[in-house]
Design an enzyme around this catalytic site. Structure first.
Site, PDB file in Angstrom:
ATOM      1  N   THR A   1       1.026  -0.915   0.051  1.00 30.27           N
ATOM      2  CA  THR A   1      -0.135   0.240   0.122  1.00 30.27           C
ATOM      3  C   THR A   1       0.814   1.536   0.132  1.00 30.27           C
ATOM      4  O   THR A   1       0.509   2.032  -0.791  1.00 30.27           O
ATOM      5  CB  THR A   1      -0.995   0.257   1.099  1.00 30.27           C
ATOM      6  OG1 THR A   1      -1.565  -1.342   1.035  1.00 30.27           O
ATOM      7  CG2 THR A   1      -1.810   1.714   1.306  1.00 30.27           C
TER       8      THR A   1
ATOM      9  N   VAL B   1       2.264   2.042  -3.250  1.00 32.01           N
ATOM     10  CA  VAL B   1       1.192   2.154  -3.984  1.00 32.01           C
ATOM     11  C   VAL B   1       1.025   3.995  -4.164  1.00 32.01           C
ATOM     12  O   VAL B   1       1.441   4.915  -5.083  1.00 32.01           O
ATOM     13  CB  VAL B   1      -0.454   1.884  -3.894  1.00 32.01           C
ATOM     14  CG1 VAL B   1      -1.138   2.242  -5.128  1.00 32.01           C
ATOM     15  CG2 VAL B   1       0.208   0.352  -4.365  1.00 32.01           C
ATOM     16  N   TYR B   2       0.867   4.116  -2.983  1.00 31.31           N
ATOM     17  CA  TYR B   2       0.645   5.887  -1.965  1.00 31.31           C
ATOM     18  C   TYR B   2       1.960   6.676  -2.701  1.00 31.31           C
ATOM     19  O   TYR B   2       2.099   6.919  -2.921  1.00 31.31           O
ATOM     20  CB  TYR B   2       0.712   5.594  -0.883  1.00 31.31           C
ATOM     21  CG  TYR B   2       1.167   6.918   0.063  1.00 31.31           C
ATOM     22  CD1 TYR B   2       0.162   7.941  -0.465  1.00 31.31           C
ATOM     23  CD2 TYR B   2       2.593   7.281   0.522  1.00 31.31           C
ATOM     24  CE1 TYR B   2       0.241   9.301   0.637  1.00 31.31           C
ATOM     25  CE2 TYR B   2       2.724   8.575   0.789  1.00 31.31           C
ATOM     26  CZ  TYR B   2       1.429   9.648   1.311  1.00 31.31           C
ATOM     27  OH  TYR B   2       1.727  11.103   1.525  1.00 31.31           O
ATOM     28  N   LEU B   3       3.370   6.267  -2.614  1.00 32.84           N
ATOM     29  CA  LEU B   3       4.405   6.743  -3.331  1.00 32.84           C
ATOM     30  C   LEU B   3       4.307   7.067  -4.822  1.00 32.84           C
ATOM     31  O   LEU B   3       4.569   7.754  -5.506  1.00 32.84           O
ATOM     32  CB  LEU B   3       5.534   6.323  -2.708  1.00 32.84           C
ATOM     33  CG  LEU B   3       6.031   6.201  -1.287  1.00 32.84           C
ATOM     34  CD1 LEU B   3       7.263   5.407  -1.125  1.00 32.84           C
ATOM     35  CD2 LEU B   3       5.862   7.667  -1.073  1.00 32.84           C
TER      36      LEU B   3
ATOM     37  N   LYS C   1       2.210   9.449  -5.782  1.00 33.39           N
ATOM     38  CA  LYS C   1       2.664  10.848  -4.817  1.00 33.39           C
ATOM     39  C   LYS C   1       3.319  11.258  -6.489  1.00 33.39           C
ATOM     40  O   LYS C   1       3.328  11.976  -7.404  1.00 33.39           O
ATOM     41  CB  LYS C   1       2.991  10.738  -4.014  1.00 33.39           C
ATOM     42  CG  LYS C   1       2.359  11.265  -2.678  1.00 33.39           C
ATOM     43  CD  LYS C   1       1.267  12.152  -2.641  1.00 33.39           C
ATOM     44  CE  LYS C   1       0.780  12.489  -1.515  1.00 33.39           C
ATOM     45  NZ  LYS C   1      -0.107  13.476  -1.767  1.00 33.39           N
TER      46      LYS C   1
END
Length: 225
Positions: free
Chosen positions: A133, A136-138, A141
């Site tokens: 997760t 995917v967040y990085l 961004k």
């Protein structure tokens, strides 16, 4: 200046709204949940109820008419899954950029994440479901930042803070294209955004930031992308 903030109920956004209001500006916080309106207003901002996941750029652009700057401070939240990292942290940021261009708003400040471009390394170094997760967040961004950097019509600033804390602000930071991991109070991140907009600095720059020894104003006039 009228400054529209996506993710207007976030912790950094609420601090930013108060700082901007205290500087004499007119902040507007975009919120999805009508229950959050009183908190935004208590921070000194006007609230705009709008769901970024379910609107078109043209709809959002109509609400940006007359704005001087936009800030992307939205996020899927710590408890959201990987899918919302993409629909909010990436697609929401791109939607705001599209709408800003349509509305003729040239100033855009993005609150991103430290070491975002190194998202592939996270999964290898941290083998767990949480790492999937966070990767995917990085990536979300990083892709949103890349989209913003490619826009010639926007005077963008991309702020990539280290680990966020609720400690009292110091007003002293370090900035650089890439820094070693560190932490920074949310209030100082808000002050970086407010200062960049208020003083017109750090235009077309991307930088990482943690607590340090330079004043925010001094740091922002020296950073180069």
């Amino acid at each position: 200046m009228r400054i529209v903030i996506a993710g207007g109920h976030g912790q950094i956004a609420l601090l930013l709204e108060r700082q901007l209001a205290d500087l004499g500006h007119d902040p507007v916080g975009i919120v999805r949940n009508p229950d959050h309106v009183p908190d935004v207003e208590a921070a000194g901002a006007r609230a705009l109820v709008l769901d970024l996941e379910h609107c078109e750029a043209s709809d959002l652009a109509g609400h940006l008419d007359g704005a001087d700057a936009v800030v992307f401070a939205a996020g899927g939240g710590g408890n959201s899954g990987a899918a919302r990292k993409l629909t909010i942290d990436r697609d929401g940021a791109i939607l705001l950029a599209d709408a800003a261009e349509q509305a003729g708003v040239t100033r855009y400040v993005m609150i991103s994440a430290m070491h975002a471009d190194e998202f592939d390394e996270v999964r290898a170094a941290w083998p767990s479901d949480d790492a999937d997760t966070f990767q995917v967040y990085l990536r979300a961004k990083a892709e949103a930042d890349a989209d913003l950097r490619a826009r010639d019509g926007l005077d963008w600033t991309i702020v990539r803070p280290g680990a966020l804390t609720d400690e009292a602000p110091t007003g002293l930071i370090s900035v650089g294209r890439r820094l070693e991991r560190g932490s920074i109070p949310r209030a100082d991140v808000a002050a970086i955004v407010a200062t960049a907009i208020d003083e017109g600095t750090a235009v077309r720059t991307q930088f990482e930031t943690v607590s340090g020894e330079a004043t925010i104003s001094d740091a922002l006039v020296t950073i180069r992308y």
